[in-house]
Motif scaffolding. Structure first.
Motif, PDB file in Angstrom:
ATOM      1  N   GLU A   1      43.651  41.232  59.473  1.00 10.21           N
ATOM      2  CA  GLU A   1      42.644  42.250  59.184  1.00 10.21           C
ATOM      3  C   GLU A   1      42.962  43.577  59.876  1.00 10.21           C
ATOM      4  O   GLU A   1      42.459  43.873  60.962  1.00 10.21           O
ATOM      5  N   PHE A   2      43.789  44.371  59.210  1.00 10.16           N
ATOM      6  CA  PHE A   2      44.124  45.699  59.716  1.00 10.16           C
ATOM      7  C   PHE A   2      43.190  46.772  59.149  1.00 10.16           C
ATOM      8  O   PHE A   2      43.025  47.829  59.740  1.00 10.16           O
ATOM      9  N   THR A   3      42.621  46.489  57.977  1.00  5.98           N
ATOM     10  CA  THR A   3      41.731  47.460  57.335  1.00  5.98           C
ATOM     11  C   THR A   3      40.487  46.740  56.835  1.00  5.98           C
ATOM     12  O   THR A   3      40.415  45.513  56.794  1.00  5.98           O
ATOM     13  N   SER A   4      39.519  47.521  56.418  1.00  6.22           N
ATOM     14  CA  SER A   4      38.293  46.935  55.859  1.00  6.22           C
ATOM     15  C   SER A   4      38.577  46.209  54.548  1.00  6.22           C
ATOM     16  O   SER A   4      37.872  45.264  54.181  1.00  6.22           O
ATOM     17  N   LEU A   5      39.608  46.658  53.824  1.00  4.16           N
ATOM     18  CA  LEU A   5      39.984  45.986  52.579  1.00  4.16           C
ATOM     19  C   LEU A   5      40.455  44.560  52.856  1.00  4.16           C
ATOM     20  O   LEU A   5      40.128  43.631  52.110  1.00  4.16           O
ATOM     21  N   HIS A   6      41.232  44.385  53.931  1.00  2.00           N
ATOM     22  CA  HIS A   6      41.687  43.048  54.293  1.00  2.00           C
ATOM     23  C   HIS A   6      40.497  42.147  54.625  1.00  2.00           C
ATOM     24  O   HIS A   6      40.467  40.967  54.257  1.00  2.00           O
ATOM     25  N   LYS A   7      39.499  42.702  55.320  1.00  2.00           N
ATOM     26  CA  LYS A   7      38.303  41.927  55.650  1.00  2.00           C
ATOM     27  C   LYS A   7      37.560  41.524  54.382  1.00  2.00           C
ATOM     28  O   LYS A   7      37.046  40.406  54.274  1.00  2.00           O
ATOM     29  N   ALA A   8      37.507  42.425  53.424  1.00  2.00           N
ATOM     30  CA  ALA A   8      36.822  42.138  52.158  1.00  2.00           C
ATOM     31  C   ALA A   8      37.550  41.040  51.386  1.00  2.00           C
ATOM     32  O   ALA A   8      36.919  40.135  50.823  1.00  2.00           O
ATOM     33  N   TRP A   9      38.875  41.094  51.372  1.00  2.00           N
ATOM     34  CA  TRP A   9      39.654  40.047  50.693  1.00  2.00           C
ATOM     35  C   TRP A   9      39.425  38.685  51.338  1.00  2.00           C
ATOM     36  O   TRP A   9      39.277  37.683  50.651  1.00  2.00           O
ATOM     37  N   ASN A  10      39.394  38.661  52.666  1.00  2.00           N
ATOM     38  CA  ASN A  10      39.157  37.392  53.369  1.00  2.00           C
ATOM     39  C   ASN A  10      37.769  36.840  53.079  1.00  2.00           C
ATOM     40  O   ASN A  10      37.588  35.621  52.958  1.00  2.00           O
ATOM     41  N   ALA A  11      36.797  37.728  52.956  1.00  2.00           N
ATOM     42  CA  ALA A  11      35.428  37.286  52.676  1.00  2.00           C
ATOM     43  C   ALA A  11      35.302  36.675  51.287  1.00  2.00           C
ATOM     44  O   ALA A  11      34.421  35.845  51.038  1.00  2.00           O
ATOM     45  N   ARG A  12      36.214  37.072  50.374  1.00  2.00           N
ATOM     46  CA  ARG A  12      36.146  36.569  48.991  1.00  2.00           C
ATOM     47  C   ARG A  12      36.970  35.308  48.772  1.00  2.00           C
ATOM     48  O   ARG A  12      37.020  34.782  47.664  1.00  2.00           O
ATOM     49  N   LEU A  13      37.618  34.801  49.819  1.00  2.00           N
ATOM     50  CA  LEU A  13      38.405  33.574  49.676  1.00  2.00           C
ATOM     51  C   LEU A  13      37.507  32.397  49.313  1.00  2.00           C
ATOM     52  O   LEU A  13      36.363  32.306  49.775  1.00  2.00           O
ATOM     53  N   ASP A  14      38.022  31.496  48.497  1.00  2.00           N
ATOM     54  CA  ASP A  14      37.308  30.256  48.178  1.00  2.00           C
ATOM     55  C   ASP A  14      37.279  29.401  49.435  1.00  2.00           C
ATOM     56  O   ASP A  14      38.255  28.730  49.771  1.00  2.00           O
ATOM     57  N   SER A  15      36.161  29.409  50.150  1.00  2.00           N
ATOM     58  CA  SER A  15      36.105  28.755  51.459  1.00  2.00           C
ATOM     59  C   SER A  15      36.277  27.245  51.368  1.00  2.00           C
ATOM     60  O   SER A  15      36.893  26.626  52.241  1.00  2.00           O
ATOM     61  N   ASP A  16      35.754  26.621  50.302  1.00  2.00           N
ATOM     62  CA  ASP A  16      35.884  25.161  50.166  1.00  2.00           C
ATOM     63  C   ASP A  16      37.350  24.752  50.048  1.00  2.00           C
ATOM     64  O   ASP A  16      37.786  23.790  50.676  1.00  2.00           O
ATOM     65  N   LEU A  17      38.095  25.481  49.241  1.00  2.00           N
ATOM     66  CA  LEU A  17      39.520  25.178  49.085  1.00  2.00           C
ATOM     67  C   LEU A  17      40.295  25.553  50.340  1.00  2.00           C
ATOM     68  O   LEU A  17      41.155  24.798  50.804  1.00  2.00           O
ATOM     69  N   TYR A  18      39.973  26.721  50.886  1.00  2.00           N
ATOM     70  CA  TYR A  18      40.741  27.205  52.037  1.00  2.00           C
ATOM     71  C   TYR A  18      40.607  26.275  53.239  1.00  2.00           C
ATOM     72  O   TYR A  18      41.578  26.020  53.946  1.00  2.00           O
ATOM     73  N   HIS A  19      39.429  25.744  53.456  1.00  2.00           N
ATOM     74  CA  HIS A  19      39.214  24.897  54.631  1.00  2.00           C
ATOM     75  C   HIS A  19      39.873  23.527  54.500  1.00  2.00           C
ATOM     76  O   HIS A  19      39.947  22.784  55.480  1.00  2.00           O
ATOM     77  N   GLN A  20      40.371  23.199  53.299  1.00  2.00           N
ATOM     78  CA  GLN A  20      41.162  21.979  53.162  1.00  2.00           C
ATOM     79  C   GLN A  20      42.501  22.104  53.892  1.00  2.00           C
ATOM     80  O   GLN A  20      43.193  21.111  54.115  1.00  2.00           O
ATOM     81  N   ARG A  21      42.837  23.334  54.281  1.00  2.00           N
ATOM     82  CA  ARG A  21      44.038  23.577  55.079  1.00  2.00           C
ATOM     83  C   ARG A  21      44.026  22.769  56.367  1.00  2.00           C
ATOM     84  O   ARG A  21      45.074  22.406  56.913  1.00  2.00           O
ATOM     85  N   ASN A  22      42.826  22.459  56.864  1.00  2.00           N
ATOM     86  CA  ASN A  22      42.704  21.705  58.111  1.00  2.00           C
ATOM     87  C   ASN A  22      43.328  20.318  58.021  1.00  2.00           C
ATOM     88  O   ASN A  22      43.645  19.706  59.042  1.00  2.00           O
ATOM     89  N   MET A  23      43.470  19.804  56.798  1.00  3.01           N
ATOM     90  CA  MET A  23      44.083  18.482  56.622  1.00  3.01           C
ATOM     91  C   MET A  23      45.519  18.480  57.145  1.00  3.01           C
ATOM     92  O   MET A  23      46.015  17.456  57.618  1.00  3.01           O
ATOM     93  N   ASN A  24      46.192  19.631  57.041  1.00  7.54           N
ATOM     94  CA  ASN A  24      47.562  19.718  57.532  1.00  7.54           C
ATOM     95  C   ASN A  24      47.600  19.492  59.038  1.00  7.54           C
ATOM     96  O   ASN A  24      48.458  18.763  59.550  1.00  7.54           O
ATOM     97  N   GLU A  25      46.666  20.106  59.749  1.00  7.24           N
ATOM     98  CA  GLU A  25      46.605  19.923  61.197  1.00  7.24           C
ATOM     99  C   GLU A  25      46.293  18.470  61.548  1.00  7.24           C
ATOM    100  O   GLU A  25      46.808  17.928  62.528  1.00  7.24           O
ATOM    101  N   SER A  26      45.447  17.821  60.724  1.00  5.18           N
ATOM    102  CA  SER A  26      45.119  16.416  60.953  1.00  5.18           C
ATOM    103  C   SER A  26      46.348  15.531  60.789  1.00  5.18           C
ATOM    104  O   SER A  26      46.563  14.589  61.555  1.00  5.18           O
ATOM    105  N   VAL A  27      47.175  15.838  59.768  1.00  7.74           N
ATOM    106  CA  VAL A  27      48.391  15.043  59.536  1.00  7.74           C
ATOM    107  C   VAL A  27      49.379  15.239  60.678  1.00  7.74           C
ATOM    108  O   VAL A  27      49.974  14.269  61.170  1.00  7.74           O
TER     109      VAL A  27
END
Length: 283
Positions: free
Chosen positions: A210-236
């Motif tokens: 997040e270098f700019t407000s645009l980056h923050k806006a893009w992050n806010a629009r991420l599909d949170s349900d899909l994105y948080h499945q990333r945690n499975m990698n840490e579990s493995v």
């Protein structure tokens, strides 16, 4: 003895034998002594990693494992040096094929996570590290994990401090057919990686730094349900370290790489046994 229920270890060996028969030739060449098959060597090496033991201790335990020997069709027990030499001869390509085969029967959904972790080089020769001015005491290991099954689709290992954004593109290209969504943390925020994903019809779900407000806006629009499945990698990553050790035993780097791939193969076999369709194996 046949009336006894199957142990988890026996089910593991039977599954590993099945995978090895699909991925590995029976013998290395027509000049082989044919006392033991390559498939038997592969399964025994996987069994060694699963039990986190040494060659000598594994051979000693096999003496008291008649059903395991029957599953492997072993008429005699190999010497520890035989298994050690087999590990040296079996090339990385063999283990990568076995890793690919270990995923084929799992219900993967294409939603993947990529992340890196470190494995200790606990038995690296001090003399060798001084001669080569080697200061890195860990292997950087990047896993591509299917979030539906927690299966390892691919692994990349390096002895250098190569950045995540340099490693990820080649992992993505190598597995493009198996990926529909790629999730990653801010360490993978790179336009070239996003372009590689788009070129292969892959949806990248990677947070922007997040270098700019645009980056923050893009992050806010991420599909949170899909994105948080990333945690499975840490579990493995954590599960592999906990079950099979957060270190490698081998001294040479190319053996260390193979050892980590075998850990992933063993993990995938265990995941396949945990799937509901394998519950019928239980008495």
């Amino acid at each position: 003895m046949n009336d006894l229920p199957k142990s988890d270890l026996l089910r593991f060996v039977e599954r590993a034998v099945e995978l090895a028969s699909r991925a590995v030739a029976r013998y290395s060449s027509k000049f082989s002594k044919k006392r033991y098959t390559l498939r038997q060597h592969v399964v025994l090496l996987c069994l060694k990693v699963k039990k986190t033991t040494t060659y000598r201790d594994l051979v000693d335990e096999l003496i008291e494992m008649p059903r395991i020997r029957d599953a492997l069709n072993l008429d005699s027990i190999p010497a520890p040096s035989t298994l050690c030499k087999a590990f040296d001869r079996l090339e990385m390509a063999v283990w990568r094929v076995l890793l690919n085969v270990s995923v084929r029967d799992l219900p993967v959904n294409g939603v993947t996570g990529i992340d890196a972790s470190g494995f200790e080089r606990a038995h690296t020769s001090t003399h060798y590290t001084k001669r080569t001015n080697l200061t890195i005491q860990q292997l950087k290991t990047t896993l591509l994990v299917d979030t539906a099954t927690n299966a390892v689709l691919d692994i990349h290992v390096t002895t250098t401090r190569k950045h995540d954004t340099k490693i990820a593109p080649q992992v993505v290209k190598r597995n493009a057919a198996s990926i529909t969504v790629l999730t990653g943390d801010k360490g993978y925020d790179d336009q070239k990686l996003r372009q590689v994903a788009h070129d292969h019809d892959i949806r990248p779900l990677i947070k922007h730094r997040e270098f700019t407000s645009l980056h923050k806006a893009w992050n806010a629009r991420l599909d949170s349900d899909l994105y948080h499945q990333r945690n499975m990698n840490e579990s493995v990553n954590a599960a592999i370290k906990q079950k099979f050790g957060a270190f490698v035993r081998s001294r040479r780097w190319w053996k260390q790489f193979r050892e980590l791939v075998i850990k992933c193969v063993v993990h995938n076999v265990e995941q396949s046994l945990a799937m509901p369709h394998n519950e019928s194996d239980c008495p």
